[in-house]
Write a protein that holds these residues in place. Structure first.
Motif, PDB file in Angstrom:
ATOM      1  N   PRO A  69      65.449 -54.950 177.072  1.00  0.00           N
ATOM      2  CA  PRO A  69      64.177 -54.499 176.516  1.00  0.00           C
ATOM      3  C   PRO A  69      63.655 -53.184 177.094  1.00  0.00           C
ATOM      4  O   PRO A  69      63.051 -52.394 176.368  1.00  0.00           O
ATOM      5  N   LEU A  70      63.885 -52.937 178.378  1.00  0.00           N
ATOM      6  CA  LEU A  70      63.379 -51.681 178.964  1.00  0.00           C
ATOM      7  C   LEU A  70      63.989 -50.458 178.286  1.00  0.00           C
ATOM      8  O   LEU A  70      63.309 -49.451 178.089  1.00  0.00           O
ATOM      9  N   ALA A  71      65.258 -50.545 177.908  1.00  0.00           N
ATOM     10  CA  ALA A  71      65.902 -49.423 177.208  1.00  0.00           C
ATOM     11  C   ALA A  71      65.261 -49.222 175.843  1.00  0.00           C
ATOM     12  O   ALA A  71      65.083 -48.082 175.398  1.00  0.00           O
ATOM     13  N   GLY A  72      64.905 -50.305 175.178  1.00  0.00           N
ATOM     14  CA  GLY A  72      64.209 -50.203 173.899  1.00  0.00           C
ATOM     15  C   GLY A  72      62.839 -49.569 174.044  1.00  0.00           C
ATOM     16  O   GLY A  72      62.432 -48.736 173.232  1.00  0.00           O
ATOM     17  N   ILE A  73      62.131 -49.968 175.088  1.00  0.00           N
ATOM     18  CA  ILE A  73      60.805 -49.393 175.350  1.00  0.00           C
ATOM     19  C   ILE A  73      60.939 -47.904 175.657  1.00  0.00           C
ATOM     20  O   ILE A  73      60.200 -47.072 175.114  1.00  0.00           O
ATOM     21  N   LEU A  74      61.887 -47.548 176.506  1.00  0.00           N
ATOM     22  CA  LEU A  74      62.093 -46.148 176.880  1.00  0.00           C
ATOM     23  C   LEU A  74      62.404 -45.288 175.658  1.00  0.00           C
ATOM     24  O   LEU A  74      61.828 -44.214 175.485  1.00  0.00           O
ATOM     25  N   ALA A  75      63.288 -45.763 174.787  1.00  0.00           N
ATOM     26  CA  ALA A  75      63.641 -45.005 173.582  1.00  0.00           C
ATOM     27  C   ALA A  75      62.427 -44.848 172.657  1.00  0.00           C
ATOM     28  O   ALA A  75      62.208 -43.785 172.071  1.00  0.00           O
TER      29      ALA A  75
END
Length: 188
Positions: A69-75
């Motif tokens: 999820p953190l990668a999704g938030i960052l993107a």
């Protein structure tokens, strides 16, 4: 009542749905997909825009694959126009507008989440948030809860039933039983 601060909403629908065995975003809920249901929830909660993290063409894709999820938030932060970001997981179909607005009202420029689960949450959008998530991912830490701890997030209580996470076919069947039996409304 909606949040006084303009906010963007992000629906996290980029996972593999491996425990479910099929794409959770496409599960049917009252004649619409779970993805459409969550988009409607975000809009009814007052979102100025709804972003969708979904590693498919036409959606926001992770720049750092396999990082959760953190990668999704960052993107999504690259596309976010609001000063706050409401992050909604695709698999919490019992979440209500009232509960989302509770998060937004208590966030007030800070990070906020429910004590039973790090998602959904509200994050303050800033370059510092980008840096914090990037550093956390570089260090191998993929936990949303760890991010919320670093942000000194406000923790609220909520009925556990509204945070029911539908990760497996059994979870989905439990959800359908709750909705179809009417016992959902007795507990909520």
């Amino acid at each position: 009542m909606s949040s006084a601060t303009p906010f963007s909403a992000l629906i996290l629908a980029g996972g593999k749905s491996s425990r479910m065995g099929r794409d959770k975003a496409l599960l049917q809920l009252n004649g619409q997909s779970l993805l459409a249901h969550m988009q409607q929830l975000a809009l009814e909660s007052g979102a100025a825009e709804v972003l969708i993290s979904r590693n498919l063409p036409g959606f926001i894709s992770d720049q750092l694959p396999e990082q959760g999820p953190l990668a999704g938030i960052l993107a999504a932060l690259q596309h976010c126009n609001g000063s706050q970001l409401l992050v909604l997981p695709i698999d919490t179909p019992l979440l209500t507008v009232t509960r989302v607005q509770q998060l937004l009202q208590h966030a007030n420029g800070k990070a906020c989440y429910f004590s039973h689960s790090p998602l959904p949450c509200v994050l303050p959008v800033s370059p510092a948030l980008n840096c914090l998530i990037s550093a956390q991912l570089r260090s191998g830490q993929r936990s949303v809860k760890a991010l919320l701890t670093q942000l000194n997030a406000v923790s609220l209580t909520a009925p556990v039933i509204e945070l029911l996470n539908t990760n497996t076919p059994d979870d989905w069947q439990q959800y359908l039983l709750l909705v179809n039996s009417g016992s959902l409304y007795a507990k909520a």
